[in-house]
Design a protein around this motif. Structure first.
Motif: not given
Ligand code: TXA
Ligand code: MG
Length: 305
Positions: A14-23, A34-39, A78-82, A107-112
Motif C-alpha cells: 500500500s506504500d508506493p515509496h516502499a514499492v519504488a525501493r523494490v524496483f 509485482l505479485i501481492v502476497h497476502i496472509g 497502487p499502480l506502481v505495484v501493477t 496488509g499485503g506485501v508486494a514481492a518479486p
C-alpha cells in the motif's frame, strides 16, 4: 522474506515509496508488475474489483501455495505495484515464516523474487545476501525453499458473464502448481500462453540466467556432447533428472529421477555452476509433465542468450 517457491523482496503493497525501493534494489524496469502476497486471513475482494468463481475455486484448492492469480485490480491497489495495469497478481504463500510475517503485518506485501533483474532467483537467505547484499535492510532466513521454482501464474480477468465460451483461465507462467492439477480443479482445459511477453511483462526470453552458458540436449546425446566438450579442454558440468550414467563431466548433478528434487535444486545448481567456474553446463530437461513443465520453462530462459 522466505516463501516456499523462492525468496521475495518484500515491501508494503500500500506504500508506493516502499514499492519504488523494490524496483530500485532489483534494477527492475518500472512497468514490470509485482505479485501481492497476502496472509492466511486476508480477503481477495480487498485486492480485486471482481472475484470470479474460478478464482475462489483455485484459492480453495491451492492456497496457501505456489499459485498466483491475476484479477481485475481493486482501485485501492497502487499502480506502481501493477506496473500501471488494470490487473493485479495475488498469491497466498504457504511458507510458515511468510505466513507469520503476513499475519502480523496485516496488509499485503508486494514481492518479486529477491534477485537482481534477470538473474537466478534465490532459494536460500545466503543467495539473497550474495545478490542484493547492502541493498536490502534485512533478510529473514526461513531455510532453503521447498519448491524452488516460482509460482504458477493464472490469469482470470474476465467477468463471469463475459466468458460465454471464451477461455476461462490462461497460464502466464508455469510453476509450482501443474497444468494437470489446475484442470482437475476447474474441470476444463487450461490454455498456456505461447509467449508470456505481452501479457506478463516480466516474462522475458532471457531470464533466470547464470553466467555459465547452458547447453540443452536429450539424455541419449548428453554423454557424447560432454565427451566432446571435455576433450577440447572445457570445464563441463552435467545436470539431469537422472540416467546419464558415467560421463567425462567435472561435476554431474543427477536428481535420481525425482522431478520435485530437480526443481527444488535447480537454481542452486545454476549458482554452483558459476561458483565452480564451469565453461558450460550440459542440461537434460525433464519430460514436459507436472513440475517438469516449469523446470523446462526456466531452463529455456536460462539458456537463452
Ligand atoms: O513464486 C513466486 O511467484 C515468487 C515469490 C517471491 O512469491 N515471486 C515472483 O515474482 O516470482 P516476480 O516478480 O519475479 O515475478 C512476477 C511475475 C512477473 O513475470 C510479472 O510479469 C507477473 O508476475 N505479473 C505480476 N502482475 C501481473 C499482472 N497484473 N499481469 C500480468 N503479469 C503479472
Ligand atoms: Mg523473478
Amino acid at each position: 522474506m522466505p516463501t516456499e517457491t523462492v525468496y521475495g523482496l518484500a515491501a508494503d503493497a500500500s506504500d508506493p515509496h516502499a514499492v519504488a525501493r523494490v524496483f530500485a534494489a532489483k534494477g527492475r524496469p518500472a512497468g514490470h508488475p509485482l505479485i501481492v502476497h497476502i496472509g492466511p486471513d486476508a480477503c481477495l475482494a480487498e485486492w480485486a474489483r471482481h472475484v470470479p468463481e474460478d478464482a475462489l475455486r483455485l484459492a480453495d484448492a491451492f492456497w496457501p501455495g505456489p499459485l498466483t492469480v491475476i484479477l481485475q485490480r481493486h482501485p485501492s491497489v497502487p499502480l506502481v505495484v501493477t506496473g500501471g495495469r488494470d490487473t493485479v497478481a495475488v498469491r497466498m504463500p504457504a511458507h510458515p515464516v511468510a505466513q507469520r510475517l503476513l499475519a502480523s503485518f496485516g496488509g499485503g506485501v508486494a514481492a518479486p523474487s529477491a534477485n537482481r533483474f534477470g538473474r537466478v532467483s534465490p532459494t536460500t537467505a545466503a543467495d539473497v545476501v550474495a545478490d542484493l547484499g547492502e541493498l536490502v535492510d534485512l533478510v529473514v532466513d526461513g531455510g532453503p525453499c521447498e519448491i524452488g521454482v516460482e509460482s504458477t501464474i493464472v490469469e482470470l480477468t474476465q467477468d463471469d458473464e463475459a466468458l460465454r465460451g471464451a477461455p476461462r483461465a490462461t497460464i502466464l507462467r508455469s510453476g509450482g502448481v501443474s497444468t494437470e492439477d489446475l484442470e482437475d480443479v476447474l474441470g476444463c482445459r487450461v490454455r498456456a500462453m505461447a509467449s508470456g511477453l505481452a501479457r506478463a511483462p516480466g516474462m522475458l526470453a532471457s531470464h533466470y540466467a547464470p553466467q555459465t552458458p547452458l547447453l540443452l540436449c536429450e539424455a541419449d546425446e548428453a554423454p557424447a556432447r560432454v565427451a566432446k566438450l571435455a576433450s577440447s579442454g572445457a570445464r563441463v558440468g552435467v545436470l539431469s533428472l537422472g540416467g546419464i550414467g558415467d560421463s567425462d563431466a567435472l561435476v554431474a548433478w543427477d536428481a535420481g529421477g525425482d522431478v520435485a528434487l530437480l526443481a527444488s535444486s535447480l537454481y542452486r545448481r545454476l549458482r554452483e555452476a558459476d561458483a565452480e567456474g564451469l565453461d558450460v553446463l550440459v542440461v537434460v530437461p525433464p519430460p514436459p509433465q507436472g513440475l517438469g513443465v516449469a523446470v523446462r520453462d526456466r531452463l529455456r530462459r536460462a539458456a537463452h542468450r
